[in-house]
Design a protein around this motif. Structure first.
Motif, PDB file in Angstrom:
ATOM      1  N   VAL A  18      -6.736  11.348   5.810  1.00 52.58           N
ATOM      2  CA  VAL A  18      -6.841  10.399   4.704  1.00 52.58           C
ATOM      3  C   VAL A  18      -5.675  10.690   3.767  1.00 52.58           C
ATOM      4  O   VAL A  18      -5.576  11.785   3.205  1.00 52.58           O
TER       5      VAL A  18
ATOM      6  N   GLU B  24      -2.532   6.680  -1.419  1.00 56.01           N
ATOM      7  CA  GLU B  24      -1.419   5.733  -1.557  1.00 56.01           C
ATOM      8  C   GLU B  24      -0.259   6.338  -2.333  1.00 56.01           C
ATOM      9  O   GLU B  24       0.911   5.985  -2.100  1.00 56.01           O
TER      10      GLU B  24
ATOM     11  N   GLN C 153      -5.993   6.979   7.686  1.00 56.19           N
ATOM     12  CA  GLN C 153      -6.473   6.027   6.691  1.00 56.19           C
ATOM     13  C   GLN C 153      -5.713   6.237   5.390  1.00 56.19           C
ATOM     14  O   GLN C 153      -5.327   7.360   5.064  1.00 56.19           O
ATOM     15  N   VAL C 154      -5.556   5.150   4.638  1.00 62.85           N
ATOM     16  CA  VAL C 154      -4.913   5.232   3.327  1.00 62.85           C
ATOM     17  C   VAL C 154      -5.965   5.012   2.253  1.00 62.85           C
ATOM     18  O   VAL C 154      -6.762   4.067   2.318  1.00 62.85           O
ATOM     19  N   TYR C 155      -5.974   5.916   1.281  1.00 68.41           N
ATOM     20  CA  TYR C 155      -6.856   5.803   0.113  1.00 68.41           C
ATOM     21  C   TYR C 155      -6.081   5.017  -0.938  1.00 68.41           C
ATOM     22  O   TYR C 155      -5.123   5.520  -1.514  1.00 68.41           O
ATOM     23  N   PRO C 156      -6.470   3.752  -1.205  1.00 66.25           N
ATOM     24  CA  PRO C 156      -5.662   2.898  -2.075  1.00 66.25           C
ATOM     25  C   PRO C 156      -5.910   3.169  -3.557  1.00 66.25           C
ATOM     26  O   PRO C 156      -6.945   3.698  -3.952  1.00 66.25           O
TER      27      PRO C 156
ATOM     28  N   ALA D 125     -11.590   4.859   1.616  1.00 62.55           N
ATOM     29  CA  ALA D 125     -10.254   4.491   2.105  1.00 62.55           C
ATOM     30  C   ALA D 125     -10.292   3.166   2.861  1.00 62.55           C
ATOM     31  O   ALA D 125     -11.357   2.675   3.255  1.00 62.55           O
ATOM     32  N   LEU D 126      -9.105   2.609   3.072  1.00 64.30           N
ATOM     33  CA  LEU D 126      -8.992   1.373   3.850  1.00 64.30           C
ATOM     34  C   LEU D 126      -9.268   1.647   5.326  1.00 64.30           C
ATOM     35  O   LEU D 126      -9.245   2.794   5.776  1.00 64.30           O
TER      36      LEU D 126
ATOM     37  N   VAL E 155      -5.417   2.877  10.408  1.00 64.00           N
ATOM     38  CA  VAL E 155      -4.226   2.243  10.974  1.00 64.00           C
ATOM     39  C   VAL E 155      -4.507   1.874  12.420  1.00 64.00           C
ATOM     40  O   VAL E 155      -4.907   2.709  13.226  1.00 64.00           O
TER      41      VAL E 155
ATOM     42  N   ASP F  17      -5.589  -3.589   5.182  1.00 66.79           N
ATOM     43  CA  ASP F  17      -6.085  -2.369   5.795  1.00 66.79           C
ATOM     44  C   ASP F  17      -4.984  -1.316   5.655  1.00 66.79           C
ATOM     45  O   ASP F  17      -3.962  -1.553   5.012  1.00 66.79           O
ATOM     46  N   SER F  18      -5.179  -0.145   6.231  1.00 64.33           N
ATOM     47  CA  SER F  18      -4.195   0.926   6.068  1.00 64.33           C
ATOM     48  C   SER F  18      -2.832   0.520   6.629  1.00 64.33           C
ATOM     49  O   SER F  18      -1.791   0.819   6.046  1.00 64.33           O
TER      50      SER F  18
END
Length: 213
Positions: free
Chosen positions: A93, A96, A128-131, A188-189, A192, A201-202
């Motif tokens: 994770v 961003e 995953q990206v935490y926005p 998270a989004l 990927v 999404d990521s």
């Protein structure tokens, strides 16, 4: 894992001229683990870094170019656990903020963001990206890695610190970090997915940042 030898020695001994006990412990933990859960709040986790990105990160803390080069080589060698004969499962994770932190310049960052997309093609890797819009969560500013052993009681948490990294094996602490990671993953989004065509999404966020560089 084949990379860890039964007599306690391993490939990391080749770097004894540069690395200290904390780095050796980290490499041994990775080589003996079956799964990794890693969270990077400000920089991309080391397990997913490109050579240029890693070199730029390490050069910021190591003034000696030769030592920085050895540290970079060590970090890249650690990544073999993702692609060896028995690759570990890796869930990452990434906040961003790490996508926007300019490390090594735009060209290096574009290569690093592309690497996140490429490594996600591996069946054992999830990114995953935490926005930003997910807001503040108790663990989102902490960089940590959870190493999975053969059983939950064998798990280990590694907290990286510039001067004094910590290794936690206490059951309650392990449970706390496991819960924090799962909550980060929930906030998270979506992971990927190179085949994804989702608008948010990521993957789409990484692409957006990359094209803006």
């Amino acid at each position: 894992m084949a990379m860890a030898q039964e007599n306690g020695k391993g490939w990391w001994d080749e770097f004894n001229d540069t690395i200290g006990p904390a780095a050796r412990n980290l490499a041994e933990l990775e080589s003996r683990s079956t799964a990794l859960r890693t969270h990077g709040p400000l920089v991309i986790p080391g397990m997913l870094q490109t050579e240029d990105y890693a070199r730029a990160v390490l050069a910021a803390t190591e003034a000696n170019p030769q030592r920085a080069g050895r540290y970079t080589e060590f970090r890249l060698t650690r990544q073999r656990v993702l692609t060896g004969d028995s690759p570990v499962t890796c869930r990452a994770v990434v906040h961003e903020s790490a996508l926007h932190t300019l490390v090594g310049g735009p060209t290096v960052m574009r290569g690093q963001l592309l690497r996140l997309m490429e490594v996600s093609r591996l069946p054992n890797v999830t990114v995953q990206v935490y926005p930003f819009e997910a807001g503040v969560y108790a663990a989102h500013t902490r960089s940590f890695v959870i190493f999975g052993g053969g059983a939950p009681e064998l798990d280990t948490v590694y907290l990286e610190h510039p001067t004094n990294s910590l290794i936690l094996r206490d059951g309650e602490q392990l449970d706390e970090y496991a819960k924090m990671f799962e909550r980060l993953s929930e906030l998270a989004l979506a992971p990927v997915d190179p085949e994804s065509h989702a608008s948010r999404d990521s993957l789409s966020l990484i692409q957006h940042v990359m094209y803006a560089l």
